[in-house]
Enzyme design. Structure first.
Site, PDB file in Angstrom:
ATOM      1  N   CYS A  50       0.415  -1.124   0.595  1.00 21.04           N
ATOM      2  CA  CYS A  50      -0.180  -0.217   0.436  1.00 21.04           C
ATOM      3  C   CYS A  50       0.950   1.081   0.016  1.00 21.04           C
ATOM      4  O   CYS A  50       1.530   1.485   1.379  1.00 21.04           O
ATOM      5  CB  CYS A  50      -1.085  -0.441   1.226  1.00 21.04           C
ATOM      6  N   CYS A 104       0.125   4.112   2.211  1.00 20.53           N
ATOM      7  CA  CYS A 104       0.016   3.765   3.604  1.00 20.53           C
ATOM      8  C   CYS A 104       1.240   4.258   3.532  1.00 20.53           C
ATOM      9  O   CYS A 104       1.814   4.574   5.136  1.00 20.53           O
ATOM     10  CB  CYS A 104      -1.076   2.212   4.281  1.00 20.53           C
ATOM     11  N   ASP A 105       2.694   3.665   2.918  1.00 17.69           N
ATOM     12  CA  ASP A 105       3.910   2.882   3.576  1.00 17.69           C
ATOM     13  C   ASP A 105       4.202   4.253   2.985  1.00 17.69           C
ATOM     14  O   ASP A 105       5.988   4.248   3.478  1.00 17.69           O
ATOM     15  CB  ASP A 105       4.258   1.534   3.629  1.00 17.69           C
TER      16      ASP A 105
END
Ligand code: NAP
Length: 296
Positions: free
Chosen positions: A127, A130-131
Site C-alpha cells: 500500500c 499507507c507506507d
C-alpha cells in the site's frame, strides 16, 4: 437482531447499507479493518461519477458518513463464520441478522517470490498510500501492470528519488492516461517484460534481482511495492457460498447465493469488471434483493 447484517464496509457494503436503510430495514455493517475498504489505498480516484477527483480515503469517509446518516449501525470486528444468518466474530460477539450480505472485497495478492512475507514492513509493502512516506528521497520499485501499480508509481514519484516500474509484459492492463502521466515523469523508469527473481538484503530490503531480456541484473532499491492484483478472502463463508476455482463467490448479477437469506456483493463476487462503480452497483442490487427476501 438486525434485519440485515452486512459483512464488509467497503463501497459495496456501505452502499448496500444506505439502500437497505432507505427501505426501512435495520442494518449493521461489520468491518474488520478500515471503512472504505480497498479504495482507501487509492491516492486519487478520477473515475467515480460525480467526482472530478477525490482521494480514496475521502470517498471512503463519505460512503460511511452517508450510510450512518441514513441510520446504519457499524461495528469494527472480524467475522470468522456464519451460523445460519448470525455473524460470529473474532471478539466473541455474535450479530444476528434476518438476512446477511457478504461484501468482503479482496486483499492484495502476494508476488510469490521467496522471503516476501519475511520482508513485509522491512522494505516490502502492498500500500503506497499507507507506507510511501517511509521511502521519501529513496529509490523504490513498484511491480504490476494494473491501475493500482500505475497509481502507486505515480504517487511514489512525488516523494521518492527514483521509481522503477517492473511489469511482466510490455502492455499495461491499467489506464493509458496513467501510463502517459508516468512516462512524463523524469524520475520514473520502466522495466518491462521483466520478473523479480530474488529479494536482496538481510533484515531490510536493499535491492532486487531482476530477470530482463534473458539476463539477470541487480536493482538497488529500499522499497518494493507489490501491486499484482487482488484475491478474495471467503474461506470463512465457504459453507454458505459456492466458490469458483479462483475463490470468488459464484453468484450472478442478482447477488443471490445458494443459501436463502445470504447475498454477496462487490469484488468478492465472480464478475468481469471489478471497479468502484460495479461494487456500488452490487451493493444496491444485493440490498434490494435482501429487502425483497425479508418482505416476501
Ligand atoms: P489488475 O488490474 O488485476 O492488475 C494486476 C497486474 O499484476 C497485471 O498487470 C498482472 O499482469 C500483474 N500480475 C499478476 N500476477 C503477477 C505476478 N505473479 N507477477 C507479476 N505480475 C503479476 O489489479 P489492480 O491493479 O490491483 O486493479 C484491480 C482492479 O481495481 C482493476 O479493475 C482496476 O482497474 C481497479 N482499480 C481501480 C482504481 C480506480 O478506479 N481509481 C484504482 C486501482 C485499481 P498481466 O497484465 O500480465 O496479467
Amino acid at each position: 437482531m438486525y434485519d440485515i447484517v452486512i459483512i464488509g464496509g467497503g463501497p459495496a457494503g456501505l452502499t448496500a447499507a444506505t439502500y437497505a436503510r432507505r427501505a426501512g430495514k435495520s442494518v449493521l455493517v461489520i468491518e474488520k479493518d478500515a471503512f472504505g475498504g480497498q479504495i482507501t489505498w487509492s491516492p486519487r480516484v478520477e473515475n467515480f461519477p460525480g467526482f472530478l477527483s477525490v482521494s480514496g480515503t475521502e470517498l471512503g469517509d463519505k460512503l460511511l458518513e452517508q450510510a450512518m446518516a441514513q441510520g446504519a449501525e457499524v461495528e469494527l470486528d472480524t467475522v470468522t463464520a456464519l451460523r445460519g444468518t448470525t455473524a460470529v466474530c473474532e471478539s466473541g460477539a455474535e450479530f444476528e441478522g434476518r438476512a446477511v450480505i457478504i461484501a468482503t472485497g479482496a486483499r492484495p495478492r502476494p508476488l510469490g517470490v521467496a522471503r516476501e512475507e519475511e520482508l513485509v514492513g522491512s522494505g516490502v509493502g502492498y500500500c503506497a498510500v499507507c507506507d510511501g512516506a517511509f521511502y521519501k528521497g529513496k529509490p523504490v520499485a513498484v511491480t504490476g501492470g494494473g491501475n493500482s501499480a500505475l497509481q502507486d508509481a505515480l504517487l511514489l514519484s512525488e516523494s521518492c528519488s527514483r521509481v522503477t516500474l517492473i511489469h511482466r509484459r510490455a502492455q499495461f492492463r491499467g489506464e493509458q492516461k496513467l501510463v502517459d502521466a508516468l512516462r512524463a515523469k523524469e524520475n520514473v523508469d520502466f522495466l518491462l517484460e521483466a520478473r523479480i527473481t530474488e529479494l536482496l538484503g538481510e533484515n531490510e530490503l536493499t535491492g532486487l534481482r531482476v530477470q530482463h531480456g534473458g539476463e539477470e541484473s541487480v536493482l538497488p532499491v529500499e522499497g518494493l511495492f507489490v501491486a499484482v492484483g487482488h484475491q478474495p478472502d471467503l474461506g470463512a463463508f465457504a459453507d454458505v457460498l459456492a466458490l469458483d476455482a479462483a475463490g470468488y463467490a459464484d453468484a450472478a448479477e442478482d447477488c443471490l447465493s445458494p443459501t436463502p437469506g445470504v447475498f454477496v456483493a462487490g469484488d468478492c463476487r465472480r464478475k468481469g469488471v471489478r471497479q468502484l462503480t460495479t461494487a456500488v452497483a452490487d451493493g444496491a442490487t444485493a440490498a434490494l434483493a435482501a429487502c425483497a427476501y425479508l418482505d416476501a
